[in-house]
Enzyme design. Structure first.
Site, mmCIF file in Angstrom:
data_model
loop_
_atom_site.group_PDB
_atom_site.id
_atom_site.type_symbol
_atom_site.label_atom_id
_atom_site.label_comp_id
_atom_site.label_asym_id
_atom_site.label_seq_id
_atom_site.Cartn_x
_atom_site.Cartn_y
_atom_site.Cartn_z
ATOM 1 N N HIS A 237 -24.881 1.449 10.287
ATOM 2 C CA HIS A 237 -26.254 1.891 10.531
ATOM 3 C C HIS A 237 -27.178 0.694 10.739
ATOM 4 C CE1 HIS A 237 -26.128 6.283 9.803
ATOM 5 N NE2 HIS A 237 -25.071 5.981 9.085
ATOM 6 N N ASN B 57 -22.054 4.830 6.016
ATOM 7 C CA ASN B 57 -21.854 6.132 5.390
ATOM 8 C C ASN B 57 -20.994 6.983 6.324
ATOM 9 O OD1 ASN B 57 -21.961 8.616 4.139
ATOM 10 N ND2 ASN B 57 -24.082 9.038 4.718
ATOM 11 N N CYS C 158 -22.699 5.649 14.205
ATOM 12 C CA CYS C 158 -21.888 6.343 13.211
ATOM 13 C C CYS C 158 -21.099 7.494 13.859
ATOM 14 C CB CYS C 158 -22.756 6.811 12.042
ATOM 15 S SG CYS C 158 -21.811 7.135 10.533
ATOM 16 N N LEU C 159 -21.471 8.750 13.606
ATOM 17 C CA LEU C 159 -20.793 9.862 14.264
ATOM 18 C C LEU C 159 -20.909 9.732 15.775
ATOM 19 C CD1 LEU C 159 -19.347 12.627 14.148
ATOM 20 C CD2 LEU C 159 -21.597 13.701 13.995
ATOM 21 N N SER D 80 -25.965 13.019 6.889
ATOM 22 C CA SER D 80 -24.526 12.776 6.925
ATOM 23 C C SER D 80 -23.835 13.193 5.630
ATOM 24 C CB SER D 80 -24.235 11.294 7.205
ATOM 25 O OG SER D 80 -24.640 10.942 8.509
ATOM 26 N N GLU E 20 -30.215 0.700 11.533
ATOM 27 C CA GLU E 20 -31.546 0.995 10.973
ATOM 28 C C GLU E 20 -31.556 0.883 9.451
ATOM 29 O OE1 GLU E 20 -29.377 4.631 10.066
ATOM 30 O OE2 GLU E 20 -29.376 3.276 11.780
#
Length: 365
Positions: A330, A287, A245-246, A46, A332
């Site tokens: 995230h 992030n 995320c994305l 990322s 994870e």
């Protein structure tokens, strides 16, 4: 050590000393507030195309090992730090921080006033920058190259399908720049995982006979991936799906939502997120530089699951009738807290339930 300079598009100049590869490079300048996890950050896809600033003042004290990379190599375009400790002390360390940069051909600056730099980024919101030499400082052009975010995704995605594990449930991981920790989380759930390029056709994915789909994290503006929105929507209508995320942003856009560039993003391991259903607050690793506009999502399609405590931005949502869920953070982690690792448990339970019910929509597609 020779001097290097970070020149911001806004005009500020920051002096430092070269580490890693001494070469000029440009990109968006971002910062991460985490105290540890610099190896995972540098290898997180990322960060492709970005100049990563470490807020924590001492970087490198435990070296770089051979276990914690989140991808095949360093993803950042460059790093910027205050103090670099190259006399590392950790039994797993294979190289020092600076040695790893040099081996990967990635440039960096140390002894930079990172507090002032972060203040400048926060002031200007989104800002481009260039690492240059003494000569380069004098010759720097006023032209700032426009990046194509699709090229960033293409640079970090796999080029052909890759299979891992042999579990009872098959998950296709669409790779927009996935982290290794996401794959490991699925394998811990006893899944078989096939990682496919982001541009894989719907027919090819169906031919793999997956039980579930995971849309990964990745770099850049999600709107650059507009050609793939129709495929993503069909996948969510066909299989249990988790977006991270994305991937979260892409699901929102596929259903007609909108995304916005954030002032300076969320990057760090201590972002508080509130579960709106239980009232509990979880600490998360994040992030990202874009966010889904909550008021752009149709409440008849999705319900809000998580909001950021600090700015109330949308952090997660769930489809009201389909086994589709997405999170901006995230689960994870790596680096960061594991408070939300249960998201993977919920996803696999959705996969199992859909398979056991024998739904024609989710099994025979």
């Amino acid at each position: 050590m020779s001097k290097g300079y970070l020149i911001l598009q806004s005009g500020e100049e920051f002096e430092g000393e070269w580490i890693g590869a001494e070469k000029e490079v440009g990109g968006e300048v971002v910062f991460n507030t985490s105290m540890t996890g610099y190896q995972e950050m540098m290898t997180d896809p990322s960060y492709a195309g970005q100049l990563l600033t470490f807020c924590y003042p001492i970087i490198g004290n435990y070296g770089v090992n051979e276990e914690d990379d989140e991808s095949q190599g360093l993803s950042v375009s460059a790093v910027i730090a205050s103090d670099i400790c190259d006399e590392h002390s950790h039994y797993q360390a294979a190289t020092s921080f600076s040695e790893r940069l040099k081996l990967a051909g990635v440039p960096g600056l140390k002894n930079v006033d990172t507090r002032s730099l972060v203040a400048a980024i926060r002031k200007h919101k989104t800002v481009e920058g260039k690492l240059v030499t003494e000569n380069g400082k004098e010759q720097i052009s006023s032209e700032w190259a426009k990046r194509r975010d699709m090229e960033l995704v293409d640079s970090v995605s796999v080029k052909s399908p890759e299979s891992f594990g042999d579990g009872d449930y098959h998950v296709v991981l669409m790779d927009f720049g996935y982290k290794k920790s996401i794959l490991q989380a699925l394998l811990k759930q006893h899944c078989k995982v096939t990682v496919v390029p982001y541009y894989t056709s719907l027919e090819t994915i169906k031919s793999l006979h997956p039980h579930g789909i995971l849309l990964s994290n990745g770099p850049g503006d999600p709107m650059e991936l507009k050609p793939y929105f129709p495929i993503i929507k069909v996948l969510t209508e066909t299989y249990p799906t988790l977006g991270i995320c994305l991937g979260h942003q892409l699901i929102a856009l596929a259903y007609g939502g909108k995304t916005t560039k954030m002032p300076f993003g969320h990057r760090g391991g201590n972002h508080p997120v509130k579960d709106v259903l239980t009232g509990k607050v979880r600490m998360t690793s994040q992030n990202h530089g874009y966010v889904v506009e909550e008021n752009s999502m149709d409440s008849r399609d999705f319900q809000v699951l998580f909001r950021n405590v600090n700015d109330r931005s949308l952090e997660g949502m769930r489809h009201v009738s389909k086994p589709v869920q997405s999170v901006q953070f995230h689960p994870e982690a790596h680096p960061g807290p594991s408070d939300t690792a249960y998201i993977f448990n919920e996803f696999i339970q959705q996969v199992v339930t859909a398979s056991q019910e024998g739904s024609p929509v989710y099994v025979k597609a």
